[in-house]
Design a protein around this motif. Structure first.
Motif, PDB file in Angstrom:
ATOM      1  N   GLU A  43       0.835  -1.203   0.000  1.00  0.00           N
ATOM      2  CA  GLU A  43       0.000   0.000   0.000  1.00  0.00           C
ATOM      3  C   GLU A  43       0.868   1.251   0.000  1.00  0.00           C
ATOM      4  O   GLU A  43       0.560   2.231  -0.685  1.00  0.00           O
TER       5      GLU A  43
ATOM      6  N   ILE B 257       2.156   1.912  -3.460  1.00  0.00           N
ATOM      7  CA  ILE B 257       1.124   2.499  -4.320  1.00  0.00           C
ATOM      8  C   ILE B 257       0.993   3.994  -4.044  1.00  0.00           C
ATOM      9  O   ILE B 257       0.945   4.813  -4.971  1.00  0.00           O
TER      10      ILE B 257
ATOM     11  N   ASN C  72       1.784   7.108  -6.652  1.00  0.00           N
ATOM     12  CA  ASN C  72       0.805   8.175  -6.877  1.00  0.00           C
ATOM     13  C   ASN C  72       1.432   9.541  -6.634  1.00  0.00           C
ATOM     14  O   ASN C  72       1.206  10.489  -7.395  1.00  0.00           O
TER      15      ASN C  72
ATOM     16  N   ARG D 254      -1.957  10.165 -15.744  1.00  0.00           N
ATOM     17  CA  ARG D 254      -1.521   8.836 -15.308  1.00  0.00           C
ATOM     18  C   ARG D 254      -1.447   7.889 -16.500  1.00  0.00           C
ATOM     19  O   ARG D 254      -0.455   7.180 -16.688  1.00  0.00           O
ATOM     20  N   GLU D 255      -2.498   7.875 -17.333  1.00  0.00           N
ATOM     21  CA  GLU D 255      -2.530   6.991 -18.492  1.00  0.00           C
ATOM     22  C   GLU D 255      -1.380   7.291 -19.447  1.00  0.00           C
ATOM     23  O   GLU D 255      -0.750   6.377 -19.986  1.00  0.00           O
TER      24      GLU D 255
ATOM     25  N   TRP E  74       0.884  -1.647 -10.681  1.00  0.00           N
ATOM     26  CA  TRP E  74       0.218  -0.412 -10.237  1.00  0.00           C
ATOM     27  C   TRP E  74      -0.781   0.063 -11.279  1.00  0.00           C
ATOM     28  O   TRP E  74      -1.902   0.442 -10.955  1.00  0.00           O
TER      29      TRP E  74
ATOM     30  N   GLN F 110      -3.839  -1.877 -11.230  1.00  0.00           N
ATOM     31  CA  GLN F 110      -4.463  -1.846  -9.900  1.00  0.00           C
ATOM     32  C   GLN F 110      -4.481  -3.249  -9.289  1.00  0.00           C
ATOM     33  O   GLN F 110      -5.464  -3.667  -8.674  1.00  0.00           O
ATOM     34  N   ASP F 111      -3.366  -3.952  -9.461  1.00  0.00           N
ATOM     35  CA  ASP F 111      -3.195  -5.319  -8.970  1.00  0.00           C
ATOM     36  C   ASP F 111      -2.436  -5.276  -7.637  1.00  0.00           C
ATOM     37  O   ASP F 111      -1.221  -5.420  -7.594  1.00  0.00           O
ATOM     38  N   ALA F 112      -3.174  -5.083  -6.561  1.00  0.00           N
ATOM     39  CA  ALA F 112      -2.558  -4.923  -5.239  1.00  0.00           C
ATOM     40  C   ALA F 112      -1.832  -6.185  -4.790  1.00  0.00           C
ATOM     41  O   ALA F 112      -0.807  -6.105  -4.092  1.00  0.00           O
TER      42      ALA F 112
END
Length: 199
Positions: free
Chosen positions: A26, A29, A33, A104-105, A163, A166-168
């Motif tokens: 976490e 991530i 960000n 981000r993209e 990331w 969104q694969d934590a």
């Protein structure tokens, strides 16, 4: 040291004795960000400059699609671009959200983030801040937890991919790889207060 065996595992029931922090994945991530947000337009969307910069960035089919995804109609977008109206406070928030999604993209698609973090194979320095034990009873404290600093290489491509997806779970696995290089007490860093990447 006396105490629950959980203290010497991967924190067992984390937080049971008021230890404060988060899973290392976490923290990774949140730090990615932060890097993305710190690389974008610095002027706030509430300023004339910040608003104009975001609207210029979103002036493309993909940008307009991002605005529409936020609930902005094509007619409203045309009115802004032609100067016939000014976005409301709610629409400024939608513009800001669309901007950061596109930013981000684009950073992911262009490969900039991977290249930036890989640093020509030299990797990046990572500061690891241990959990906050200030509210833990003295008899339950885990001793000798301190800030750690390591150079991390080879994970950045996989980390950015996880990331982006969104694969934590995969980010958690990557964090395990990072802390396994610390020493025999690496389990103490399964949870942390935060991490900082020198990027």
């Amino acid at each position: 040291m006396a105490g629950s065996p959980d203290l010497w595992s991967r924190w067992g029931e984390f937080g049971r004795f008021n230890t404060r922090g988060m899973k290392g994945g976490e923290a990774l991530i949140l730090e990615l960000n932060r890097i993305v947000y710190s690389s974008g337009i610095s002027s706030p969307v509430t300023s004339k400059r910040g608003l104009a910069a975001r609207l210029r960035y979103l002036d493309s089919p993909a940008g307009r699609a991002a605005l529409k995804d936020q609930g902005v109609t094509a007619r409203t977008i045309r009115a802004w671009t032609k100067g016939r109206s000014t976005p409301t406070a709610a629409n400024r928030e939608r513009i800001d959200s669309a901007y950061w999604i596109r930013r981000r993209e684009n950073l992911i698609r262009s490969g900039w983030l991977k290249r930036h973090l890989d640093n020509d194979g030299r990797g990046r320095r990572m500061e690891i801040y241990p959990v906050d034990q200030s509210h833990v009873p003295a008899e339950r404290l885990r001793p000798n937890l301190q800030q750690r600093s390591i150079t991390v290489r080879y994970i950045w491509g996989d980390l950015v991919d996880a990331w982006a997806a969104q694969d934590a779970d995969t980010v958690d696995e990557i964090w395990d790889d990072v802390i396994s290089d610390l020493d025999s007490d690496y389990n103490a860093y399964a949870h942390v207060s935060s991490v900082g990447i020198g990027a």
